[in-house]
Design a protein around this motif. Structure first.
Motif, PDB file in Angstrom:
ATOM      1  N   ARG A 147      14.281 -11.930   5.302  1.00  0.00           N
ATOM      2  CA  ARG A 147      13.453 -11.674   4.141  1.00  0.00           C
ATOM      3  C   ARG A 147      13.316 -12.932   3.299  1.00  0.00           C
ATOM      4  N   GLY A 162       8.601 -10.742   1.302  1.00  0.00           N
ATOM      5  CA  GLY A 162       8.071 -10.538   2.633  1.00  0.00           C
ATOM      6  C   GLY A 162       9.085 -10.864   3.704  1.00  0.00           C
ATOM      7  N   SER A 176       4.917 -12.450   6.649  1.00  0.00           N
ATOM      8  CA  SER A 176       4.217 -11.347   5.989  1.00  0.00           C
ATOM      9  C   SER A 176       4.518 -11.457   4.504  1.00  0.00           C
ATOM     10  N   VAL A 178       3.955  -9.614   0.471  1.00  0.00           N
ATOM     11  CA  VAL A 178       3.470  -8.647  -0.516  1.00  0.00           C
ATOM     12  C   VAL A 178       3.484  -9.352  -1.868  1.00  0.00           C
ATOM     13  N   THR A 190       0.352  -5.575   2.254  1.00  0.00           N
ATOM     14  CA  THR A 190       0.916  -6.701   2.993  1.00  0.00           C
ATOM     15  C   THR A 190      -0.167  -7.555   3.632  1.00  0.00           C
ATOM     16  N   THR A 191      -0.057  -8.870   3.473  1.00  0.00           N
ATOM     17  CA  THR A 191      -0.932  -9.824   4.143  1.00  0.00           C
ATOM     18  C   THR A 191      -0.054 -10.788   4.942  1.00  0.00           C
ATOM     19  N   ARG A 192      -0.666 -11.754   5.600  1.00  0.00           N
ATOM     20  CA  ARG A 192       0.090 -12.701   6.427  1.00  0.00           C
ATOM     21  C   ARG A 192      -0.313 -14.129   6.108  1.00  0.00           C
TER      22      ARG A 192
END
Length: 251
Positions: A147, A162, A176, A178, A190-192
């Motif tokens: 994390r 993320g 990833s 947030v 959530t995006t990347r």
């Protein structure tokens, strides 16, 4: 690089191509050519010059080659030439807005005179990161599947969190993310973010791809990347800090 950017922007057709990508990013050559009463070859030449100036970045998607607007060189020109003469708040007016096809994807590219190892350290070290990332620090043990958290003493709460999906120092980092810095971005989910480092002579080409964004995603999620990467380049090459409003947000 400034000369190449100014030369590329001097031509009205090339500016129109950038406008087209500003409105809808990730277009094919055929889609862009259909907007002009010129030959396909002429559009290819213009796109090539925009690529050489770093204003356009290409990505393969299956059999298609997609073209993305890269606003980082324009941000660098702003930081060098505009910030000296304008009030500091003028930098806040340079945010980019665009509507993109789903899935939404933004690609940013910048060349930095440094080593891959030093660039990797600047991305992952909390203290260095805070110098160009709006004052925010990022903490993690940087192992695959671990994390990470983003925060700052003056933020009043966490700024993001993320998972480190891929960790391959000093070449590639996939995360990833947030975003938590406002109620508006929290709802985006959530995006990347993918960081790719490639040595080029005495420099590195850093490509940041922010994807898995919903169509019409909040601009706060990706609009700050040009300022972040401009600040990263400035710090690594000169040891100096940018003093735009964004760079001082949480400091």
């Amino acid at each position: 690089m400034d000369d190449a950017v100014f030369k590329a922007l001097a031509d009205p057709t090339r500016r129109t191509l950038l406008d087209a990508l500003f409105r809808e990013d990730g277009q094919t050559l055929s889609a862009l050519q259909s907007r002009f009463d010129v030959t396909r070859f002429a559009v290819m030449k213009h796109l090539k010059q925009l690529e050489q100036a770093g204003l356009v970045v290409t990505r393969r998607q299956g059999r298609e080659k997609l073209h993305f607007l890269n606003p980082v060189p324009i941000r660098l020109v702003h930081d060098r030439w505009v910030s000296k003469y304008a009030e500091p708040w003028a930098a806040a007016l340079s945010g980019l807005k665009s509507r993109l096809e789903s899935p939404m994807q933004k690609v940013f590219e910048i060349y930095i005179r440094t080593t891959p190892e030093r660039l990797w350290e600047a991305i992952t070290d909390p203290e260095i990161r805070s110098k160009y990332n709006f004052g925010a620090r990022i903490t993690s043990d940087w192992t695959p599947g671990s994390r990470f958290e983003m925060g700052a003493p003056g933020a009043g709460g966490p700024l993001g969190e993320g998972e480190n999906l891929e960790v391959d120092p000093p070449r590639r980092l996939v995360q990833s993310m947030v975003a938590l810095w406002s109620d508006e971005v929290k709802s985006e989910g959530t995006t990347r973010v993918t960081w790719e480092i490639e040595p080029v002579g005495d420099s590195c080409r850093l490509t940041v791809t922010h994807d898995q964004l919903r169509e019409g995603a909040n601009e706060e999620l990706y609009g700050g990347w040009p300022m972040i990467l401009s600040g990263l380049k400035t710090w690594l090459e000169t040891g100096e800090l940018l003093t735009t409003p964004g760079s001082l947000l949480y400091s």
